[in-house]
Structures are given as structure tokens and as C-alpha cells.
Design an enzyme around this catalytic site. Structure first.
Site, PDB file in Angstrom:
ATOM      1  N   PRO A 114       0.827  -1.224   0.000  1.00 55.74           N
ATOM      2  CA  PRO A 114       0.000   0.000   0.000  1.00 55.74           C
ATOM      3  C   PRO A 114       0.853   1.264   0.000  1.00 55.74           C
ATOM      4  O   PRO A 114       0.889   2.029   0.963  1.00 55.74           O
ATOM      5  CB  PRO A 114      -0.806  -0.140   1.297  1.00 55.74           C
ATOM      6  CG  PRO A 114       0.125  -0.878   2.218  1.00 55.74           C
ATOM      7  CD  PRO A 114       0.878  -1.840   1.348  1.00 55.74           C
ATOM      8  N   LYS A 115       1.510   1.539  -1.125  1.00 55.82           N
ATOM      9  CA  LYS A 115       2.513   2.595  -1.183  1.00 55.82           C
ATOM     10  C   LYS A 115       1.943   3.887  -1.756  1.00 55.82           C
ATOM     11  O   LYS A 115       1.180   3.880  -2.717  1.00 55.82           O
ATOM     12  CB  LYS A 115       3.702   2.139  -2.022  1.00 55.82           C
ATOM     13  CG  LYS A 115       4.432   0.937  -1.442  1.00 55.82           C
ATOM     14  CD  LYS A 115       5.713   0.655  -2.179  1.00 55.82           C
ATOM     15  CE  LYS A 115       6.464  -0.506  -1.549  1.00 55.82           C
ATOM     16  NZ  LYS A 115       7.813  -0.697  -2.109  1.00 55.82           N
ATOM     17  N   LYS A 116       2.350   4.998  -1.126  1.00 55.91           N
ATOM     18  CA  LYS A 116       2.076   6.343  -1.611  1.00 55.91           C
ATOM     19  C   LYS A 116       3.383   7.125  -1.619  1.00 55.91           C
ATOM     20  O   LYS A 116       4.348   6.760  -0.941  1.00 55.91           O
ATOM     21  CB  LYS A 116       1.074   7.063  -0.696  1.00 55.91           C
ATOM     22  CG  LYS A 116      -0.318   6.488  -0.698  1.00 55.91           C
ATOM     23  CD  LYS A 116      -1.231   7.236   0.267  1.00 55.91           C
ATOM     24  CE  LYS A 116      -1.482   8.666  -0.170  1.00 55.91           C
ATOM     25  NZ  LYS A 116      -2.511   9.323   0.695  1.00 55.91           N
TER      26      LYS A 116
END
Length: 246
Positions: A114-116
Site C-alpha cells: 500500500p505505497k504512496k
């Protein structure tokens, strides 16, 4: 480009893919981990079924990765929650903020991380190991830990790094409905630990609408570790399909 050649591609754009194929090997990967006690009701609001919460704990982590095959050098930070799934103890990867586009694109597309985009840093300030996370121009987190005060048992450090990790893989259809909605699991098995330490630590989280780490407030720091490793990421496998639910 022939159809058979298109089928061999793993991502776009075709002329310059966003990330190369794995496996991804990490050399001198450095962890700052701070486990803290938080509000149980806050955890219940964000941990997805069928994962089960054992204790109201969260691990805040910052990882500096100076040498990653195919991806280069980058830093990431996130929150990890101890959970249980079908009797197996593991960790739910709740959020990650990363300063490297190939790592973001590959993590999300080829796996389920879940990368931002964010701006984490891990550095030494005099006698203190410091981890910070900025989102845009605003500070979201500041972590401090005494630098290499006490050796940490290598097997305990290994256990911290190699727990099964659970993530959500969500891919929408063009109409906005979910095309893929799965719980996936991965686990690091190829791991070398070069050193591990513990020391007093503190963690501050700051309110932000789009990087809401502070929604899991810090009530008490339980444990801190500083670990240096080499490792290889393992592939993720589906363990639960939400779209099969009636």
C-alpha cells in the site's frame, strides 16, 4: 509490437517500463522499528476482516535501502499491525510512504504493497538514530532512538523481519467496481542480519488528512529495534478473495 510480445510485458509504458522484473535483492537494508500501544477501537476501525487483532499494538517502521537491484536507492516508512489469520500470527501492512517511483509502481502493481509518495528519512544525529516522514511539505512523524545502546538477540531480530505479512490487493474495473479484491500474504525467507540493537525510543505522530498515521495514536512505546540486513523479497500469494463473499 506483436501480440505475443505485448503479453510478455509486466507494466507500461512499453517503451520505458515503470519498473523492472524481480526478484528484488536488498543490500545493507536498514530498519528503525518502534512498536507502540494504541487505541483498540481505532485499530478495529481499520483492520479488515477476516484478520483478527490480538493486542492494540502498531509497529512504526522506517527502512533505508541504499542498494536495491533494479530499483536503486530509496527510503520508505509505514505502519504495521500485529494480526492473526486462520491461526497464523503475522502483520497487516496498513500504510507505506516511499520516495522512489519504481518502488511505488512495482510495489502496487506487481504485488500489493500500500505505497504512496512521501519523503521519509533515516539518519544519525549525534548519538541518536532519527527517522522522519514528511508528506508534501508537512511533517507527519518523528522517531528517535538511542544509537546502538544494547545488542538485540539476532534470532529475535530475525523473528521481527520474517513474520508473515498480509496486504490488500485492490484493482478496480473501468466502471469503478472491484476487479480484484484479495487478501494476500508474503514472507521474507532469504535474510542475512549484519547487526541488531535496541535502545530507548520515542515517537511523535502529527495529524494529516491524507497521511493519517496519527489516527493510531501513540499511547506507550513498547519496543524499539535498529536492524541491518541483506534480503530478497518473496512473491505475494492470495489467501482470501473478498469477491467470493455472498
Amino acid at each position: 509490437m506483436l501480440k505475443k510480445d505485448v503479453r510478455r510485458q509486466i507494466t507500461t509504458p512499453l517503451g520505458g517500463p515503470a519498473f523492472p522484473p524481480g526478484p528484488y535483492k536488498f543490500h545493507n537494508r536498514e530498519y528503525l522499528n518502534i512498536v507502540y500501544r494504541t487505541d483498540l477501537d481505532a485499530l478495529r476501525r481499520i483492520v479488515p476482516e477476516p484478520l483478527e487483532i490480538e493486542e492494540p499494538l502498531v509497529k512504526f517502521e522506517i527502512m533505508y535501502m541504499p542498494d536495491v537491484t533494479g530499483l536503486g536507492c530509496y527510503t520508505e516508512s509505514g505502519q504495521v499491525i500485529p494480526v492473526k489469520f486462520n491461526g497464523v500470527e503475522g502483520e497487516y501492512l496498513h500504510s507505506m510512504y516511499v520516495d522512489n517511483h519504481p518502488a511505488i509502481a512495482g510495489g502496487r502493481e506487481a504485488s500489493a504493497y500500500p505505497k504512496k509518495l512521501g519523503a521519509p528519512r533515516l539518519f544519525i544525529d549525534s548519538d541518536t538514530l532519527v527517522g522522519t516522514l514528511d508528506y508534501g511539505s508537512l511533517r507527519v512523524a518523528t522517531a528517535t532512538m538511542g544509537y546502538k545502546h544494547y545488542p538485540l538477540d539476532i534470532e529475535k531480530a530475525r523473528e521481527e523481519i520474517t513474520k508473515p505479512t498480509f496486504m490488500l490487493k485492490i484493482v478496480p474495473n473501468f466502471d469503478g467496481t472491484p476487479k480484484v479484491c484479495e487478501l494476500v500474504q508474503t514472507q521474507i525467507t532469504d535474510l542475512t542480519i549484519h547487526g541488531a540493537w535496541t535502545a530507548p525510543a520515542r515517537l511523535q505522530l502529527f495529524e494529516h488528512a491524507l497521511a493519517p498515521m496519527a489516527d493510531l495514536p501513540v499511547l506507550e512505546v513498547v519496543h524499539a529495534s535498529h536492524i541491518l540486513t541483506d534480503l530478497t523479497l518473496s512473491a505475494a500469494v492470495p489467501v482470501y478473495n473478498y469477491l467470493n463473499e455472498k
